[in-house]
Design a protein around this motif. Structure first.
Motif, PDB file in Angstrom:
ATOM      1  N   ARG A 580      57.610  74.006 -45.441  1.00  0.00           N
ATOM      2  CA  ARG A 580      59.074  74.132 -46.088  1.00  0.00           C
ATOM      3  C   ARG A 580      59.765  73.997 -44.036  1.00  0.00           C
ATOM      4  O   ARG A 580      60.882  73.006 -44.607  1.00  0.00           O
ATOM      5  CB  ARG A 580      59.777  75.075 -46.881  1.00  0.00           C
ATOM      6  CG  ARG A 580      59.401  75.186 -48.538  1.00  0.00           C
ATOM      7  CD  ARG A 580      60.670  76.407 -48.483  1.00  0.00           C
ATOM      8  NE  ARG A 580      59.504  76.944 -50.591  1.00  0.00           N
ATOM      9  CZ  ARG A 580      59.944  77.227 -50.732  1.00  0.00           C
ATOM     10  NH1 ARG A 580      61.584  78.181 -50.206  1.00  0.00           N
ATOM     11  NH2 ARG A 580      60.082  77.594 -52.148  1.00  0.00           N
ATOM     12  N   ILE A 581      58.660  74.328 -43.978  1.00  0.00           N
ATOM     13  CA  ILE A 581      59.772  73.787 -42.332  1.00  0.00           C
ATOM     14  C   ILE A 581      58.570  72.364 -41.693  1.00  0.00           C
ATOM     15  O   ILE A 581      57.706  72.667 -41.754  1.00  0.00           O
ATOM     16  CB  ILE A 581      58.829  75.098 -41.349  1.00  0.00           C
ATOM     17  CG1 ILE A 581      59.069  76.195 -42.269  1.00  0.00           C
ATOM     18  CG2 ILE A 581      59.214  74.869 -40.532  1.00  0.00           C
ATOM     19  CD1 ILE A 581      61.010  76.146 -42.389  1.00  0.00           C
ATOM     20  N   PRO A 582      59.070  71.582 -41.267  1.00  0.00           N
ATOM     21  CA  PRO A 582      58.521  70.200 -41.015  1.00  0.00           C
ATOM     22  C   PRO A 582      58.627  70.560 -39.410  1.00  0.00           C
ATOM     23  O   PRO A 582      57.277  69.912 -39.227  1.00  0.00           O
ATOM     24  CB  PRO A 582      60.049  69.137 -40.607  1.00  0.00           C
ATOM     25  CG  PRO A 582      61.437  70.387 -40.566  1.00  0.00           C
ATOM     26  CD  PRO A 582      61.245  71.445 -41.165  1.00  0.00           C
ATOM     27  N   SER A 583      58.151  71.588 -38.485  1.00  0.00           N
ATOM     28  CA  SER A 583      57.941  71.271 -37.295  1.00  0.00           C
ATOM     29  C   SER A 583      55.785  72.400 -37.505  1.00  0.00           C
ATOM     30  O   SER A 583      55.671  72.727 -38.597  1.00  0.00           O
ATOM     31  CB  SER A 583      58.510  72.005 -36.400  1.00  0.00           C
ATOM     32  OG  SER A 583      58.860  73.255 -36.880  1.00  0.00           O
ATOM     33  N   GLY A 584      55.556  71.146 -36.684  1.00  0.00           N
ATOM     34  CA  GLY A 584      54.417  72.321 -36.819  1.00  0.00           C
ATOM     35  C   GLY A 584      53.083  71.372 -37.081  1.00  0.00           C
ATOM     36  O   GLY A 584      52.100  71.967 -37.550  1.00  0.00           O
ATOM     37  N   VAL A 585      53.175  70.364 -36.974  1.00  0.00           N
ATOM     38  CA  VAL A 585      52.737  69.494 -38.308  1.00  0.00           C
ATOM     39  C   VAL A 585      50.836  69.432 -37.755  1.00  0.00           C
ATOM     40  O   VAL A 585      49.755  69.267 -38.376  1.00  0.00           O
ATOM     41  CB  VAL A 585      53.084  68.405 -38.468  1.00  0.00           C
ATOM     42  CG1 VAL A 585      52.537  67.481 -37.805  1.00  0.00           C
ATOM     43  CG2 VAL A 585      52.655  67.678 -39.905  1.00  0.00           C
ATOM     44  N   GLY A 586      50.863  69.017 -36.427  1.00  0.00           N
ATOM     45  CA  GLY A 586      49.329  68.763 -35.695  1.00  0.00           C
ATOM     46  C   GLY A 586      48.757  69.678 -35.976  1.00  0.00           C
ATOM     47  O   GLY A 586      47.618  69.568 -36.398  1.00  0.00           O
ATOM     48  N   GLU A 587      48.862  70.937 -36.536  1.00  0.00           N
ATOM     49  CA  GLU A 587      47.658  72.017 -36.206  1.00  0.00           C
ATOM     50  C   GLU A 587      47.248  72.078 -38.173  1.00  0.00           C
ATOM     51  O   GLU A 587      46.366  71.740 -37.855  1.00  0.00           O
ATOM     52  CB  GLU A 587      47.908  73.491 -36.301  1.00  0.00           C
ATOM     53  CG  GLU A 587      48.998  73.792 -35.352  1.00  0.00           C
ATOM     54  CD  GLU A 587      50.489  74.445 -35.033  1.00  0.00           C
ATOM     55  OE1 GLU A 587      50.545  75.332 -35.784  1.00  0.00           O
ATOM     56  OE2 GLU A 587      51.631  74.044 -34.618  1.00  0.00           O
ATOM     57  N   ALA A 588      47.992  71.190 -38.216  1.00  0.00           N
ATOM     58  CA  ALA A 588      47.838  71.351 -40.314  1.00  0.00           C
ATOM     59  C   ALA A 588      46.884  70.232 -40.452  1.00  0.00           C
ATOM     60  O   ALA A 588      46.377  70.345 -41.401  1.00  0.00           O
ATOM     61  CB  ALA A 588      48.929  71.667 -40.733  1.00  0.00           C
ATOM     62  N   ILE A 589      46.632  69.293 -39.614  1.00  0.00           N
ATOM     63  CA  ILE A 589      45.749  67.974 -39.967  1.00  0.00           C
ATOM     64  C   ILE A 589      44.328  68.416 -40.193  1.00  0.00           C
ATOM     65  O   ILE A 589      43.646  69.420 -39.651  1.00  0.00           O
ATOM     66  CB  ILE A 589      45.864  66.718 -38.438  1.00  0.00           C
ATOM     67  CG1 ILE A 589      47.521  66.316 -38.853  1.00  0.00           C
ATOM     68  CG2 ILE A 589      45.325  66.219 -39.227  1.00  0.00           C
ATOM     69  CD1 ILE A 589      47.284  65.552 -38.062  1.00  0.00           C
ATOM     70  N   GLY A 590      43.527  67.616 -40.885  1.00  0.00           N
ATOM     71  CA  GLY A 590      42.112  67.545 -40.733  1.00  0.00           C
ATOM     72  C   GLY A 590      42.065  69.234 -41.816  1.00  0.00           C
ATOM     73  O   GLY A 590      42.548  69.557 -42.861  1.00  0.00           O
ATOM     74  N   HIS A 591      40.889  69.283 -41.327  1.00  0.00           N
ATOM     75  CA  HIS A 591      40.004  70.267 -42.673  1.00  0.00           C
ATOM     76  C   HIS A 591      40.352  72.188 -41.594  1.00  0.00           C
ATOM     77  O   HIS A 591      40.768  72.665 -40.563  1.00  0.00           O
ATOM     78  CB  HIS A 591      38.619  70.198 -42.356  1.00  0.00           C
ATOM     79  CG  HIS A 591      37.945  69.405 -42.865  1.00  0.00           C
ATOM     80  ND1 HIS A 591      37.767  68.595 -44.687  1.00  0.00           N
ATOM     81  CD2 HIS A 591      38.032  68.086 -42.776  1.00  0.00           C
ATOM     82  CE1 HIS A 591      37.345  67.519 -44.797  1.00  0.00           C
ATOM     83  NE2 HIS A 591      37.402  66.820 -43.532  1.00  0.00           N
TER      84      HIS A 591
END
Lengths: 591, 84
Positions: A580-591
């Motif tokens: 629900r929070i838009p920031s920090g998308v970088g960490e979530a990418i990939g496996h």
């Protein structure tokens, strides 16, 4: 130059362009292959989504459907655009934040269950295969019509081209090819539309033109309504479907659009959450250009047809009429023997298509063996609405060739997008996530490539041997997507309390009731086919609109079951908090 | 990031969503379907208004809605320092 030469030239050039792009954008990792490396700009993704979304049916068929159904055609216009609002507001940004590769990824992780993942994979495969079967057939039909080859040869050519760039580039190759394909298809659609609008009303913008007056000073829509009611048709702007049915069909198409896996995964390819929102806006903008032009073309074409043919002796008919008659898309039977064409309500023939016989009639028309008893003498295939436009407007040959390239771009781009979902479901959701979790990235990439190949071959098989239910594909694919994915994803984001048990039982119940209804009333597989009539529809809802009921059932069952079963574990509630929070998308990418 | 902060952000987001989805529903299902006959008595040039909403107007509003949402959310992200 003649049409044939122009067609080969323009189609050849566009194909060379697509193949060039495919070589330039080869996939180097699974992330490239599944989500184009997550680095596509929102504008490019919007263009690609537009091409992905608009199939041969949108390009060639939609204006025709509207022309021959008037107000009733609005269900497609609103249904296939309104879903993007739901996508942009309710799904795309959160799924992007979640940051995995596929829809089953989300369902499986959010509902902490491989059963849920498997249900989602099966639904994704089912939806995509029903949809792609129609697309491959469409590719074949477009090829055969424009390049003068057999339909099956057309399917083979289409398979080879799609395979080439899906195999090499995966999502990356497909995305950038689709950007080019959007440009080709929208140009090809707009050029004839602008010319026809100019001719009919003097206004170059079709969207305004069809609300303007013609040379005689009468508003075009009023004239068309008058022409139609005089002959006993329902007025063009009124329609014949019940309000209830229009409501449910529109809703099913909207929720279905928002739940289609090949549309959703497009929003995994942009870098950030804010890009996902923006890119949905661009996508709808680019789709809206075609979707607001189609109803204008529909009005121009229908008016033109009614004015040109009504009570006109066959000998004096314009040449485009006899040309399309020779391809079998127009048929005329002189039922009252006056040598003139009467176009009236009711079907002119029995069965779906005219059966031509060798002989010619007294006016020189082609004779058919399956004329109906209705006084209507004219059969017109709806597809010629777009195809015949350039000829009716007397446009140069290169414009006709352009329409061919546009139709092919529309068909190929949609087929490629669907094939990617199928191959990803196999290589990622089934093999990597369930059967062999330890395989290396490189191996997975090769498995993805080979599943793409397999998917093309299976889709091609369906294109050459279309199963009987292809005609119902639209109802089926949208109904299933609306009754399974849409509720499961929305609840996964907006309800922290929604748990594994609720989501699975909801999806199964929604899918089951929708499948049952379509099998009962559309395909006639269950129950007595003779009672599968409109009179027996539940609450007057057609099979096309039943996905909405399936969706409501899904929501209801899921909420009920989740109330009586344990809440999801802490770490899953944490996932929901996080998406629900838009920031920090970088960490979530990939496996 | 404390959970109070997140909750407030989410609440504002939900408020925007409710308003925009309401407009989405009114222009398509309301003007284009449920009240189409009433609106058709009003004319806008050559268009009956209900028919225009069903085949043109609703689509224009859809496009505008998404871009309004993009703007609102970009501002909201900034306000709560959740932008990237």
């Amino acid at each position: 130059m003649d049409i044939q030469t122009w067609t080969f030239l323009i189609v050849g050039l566009t194909f060379a362009l697509y193949i060039g792009i495919a070589i330039w954008t080869r996939a180097k990792s699974t992330k490239d292959f599944y989500v184009a490396g997550g680095g596509v700009s929102p504008l490019a993704n919007g263009l690609a989504t537009g091409a992905d979304w608009m199939s041969a049916a949108s390009f060639l068929g939609m204006a025709g459907i509207i022309a021959f159904s008037g107000y009733d055609g609005s269900v497609y216009l609103m249904g296939w655009t309104g879903g993007y609002v739901l996508l942009a507001l309710l799904l795309a940004p959160y799924l992007r934040k979640f940051g995995k590769f596929t829809v089953p990824d989300f369902i499986g992780d959010r509902y902490y269950s491989n059963v849920a993942r498997t249900v989602a994979v099966i639904a994704a495969l089912f939806v995509s295969f029903t949809y792609v079967a129609g697309q491959m057939r469409g590719v074949g039909v477009v090829f055969s019509r424009f390049l003068d080859v057999e339909v099956n040869t057309g399917v083979y050519i289409g398979m080879a081209v799609v395979l080439f760039y899906a195999f090499l580039g995966g999502m990356k190759g497909i995305t950038y090819t689709q950007v080019a394909q959007y440009c080709v298809l929208i140009f090809a659609f707009m050029v004839p539309a602008i010319f026809i609008s100019l001719m009919a009303t003097g206004n170059p913008i079709p969207q305004i033109g069809f609300g303007s007056t013609g040379e005689d000073g009468v508003y075009l829509l009023d004239k068309l309504d008058g022409l139609m009611t005089d002959l006993g048709f329902t007025a063009y702007t009124d329609g014949t479907k019940s309000t209830m049915d229009v409501f449910f069909i529109t809703a099913a198409l909207m929720m279905g659009t928002a739940g289609l896996p090949h549309v959703i995964i497009r929003f995994f390819t942009v870098p950030k959450v804010r890009d996902a929102r923006k890119s949905a806006g661009y996508a709808l903008l680019f789709i809206a250009i075609l979707y607001t032009t189609a109803p204008a073309i529909a009005v121009f074409a229908r008016t033109n047809l009614m004015e040109t043919v009504q009570d006109t002796p066959y000998e004096e008919i314009p040449p485009w009429f006899t040309k399309w008659e020779s391809t079998g898309l127009i048929a005329w039977t002189d039922k009252n023997g006056d040598g003139k064409i009467q176009y009236l309500p009711g079907s002119a023939i029995d069965g779906g298509q005219p059966q031509f016989v060798e002989s010619r009639g007294s006016s020189g028309q082609r004779m058919i063996s399956n004329a109906s008893t209705s006084p209507n003498e004219l059969y017109v295939d709806r597809d010629i609405t777009v195809l015949a436009n350039p000829e009716i407007a007397n446009l140069p040959n290169w414009v006709i060739a352009l329409v061919a390239a546009g139709g092919l771009a529309a068909a190929l781009s949609t087929a490629a997008g669907l094939l990617l979902v199928i191959s990803t479901s196999i290589s990622h959701d089934l093999i990597k996530k369930q059967i062999a979790p330890d395989i290396s990235d490189k191996k997975e990439l090769w498995i993805a490539r080979f599943s793409a190949m397999l998917a093309v071959i299976v889709a091609g098989y369906f294109g050459i041997h279309p199963p009987g239910f292809v005609a119902s594909v639209v109802a089926l694919a949208f109904g299933l997507a609306a009754s399974s994915f849409f509720p499961a994803i929305v609840m996964g984001i907006f309800s922290k309390r929604m748990n594994r048990e609720g989501a699975i039982s909801g999806m199964v119940a929604g899918l089951a009731i929708t499948c049952y209804y379509i099998a009962r009333f559309k395909l006639g597989w269950i129950g007595n086919p003779e009672t599968a009539t409109e009179a027996n529809w539940w609450w007057g809802i057609s099979p096309e609109g039943f996905g909405t009921v399936g969706m409501l059932v899904n929501f209801l069952i899921a909420i009920l079951v989740s109330r009586f079963t344990p809440a999801p574990p802490e770490d899953v509630q944490e996932i929901v908090e996080n998406i629900r929070i838009p920031s920090g998308v970088g960490e979530a990418i990939g496996h | 990031m404390d959970s109070q902060h997140r909750k407030k952000y989410w609440k504002e987001n939900l408020k925007y969503l409710t308003i925009l989805i309401f407009i989405w529903f009114v222009v398509s299902y309301g003007f284009g379907i449920l009240f189409v006959d009433e609106l058709n008595t009003i004319r806008m040039g050559g268009f009956k208004l209900g028919f225009w909403f069903a085949q043109q107007g609703s689509i224009y509003v859809f496009v505008i809605l998404i871009f309004v949402y993009v703007r609102l959310m970009n501002k909201l992200d900034k306000k709560y320092k959740l932008d990237e």
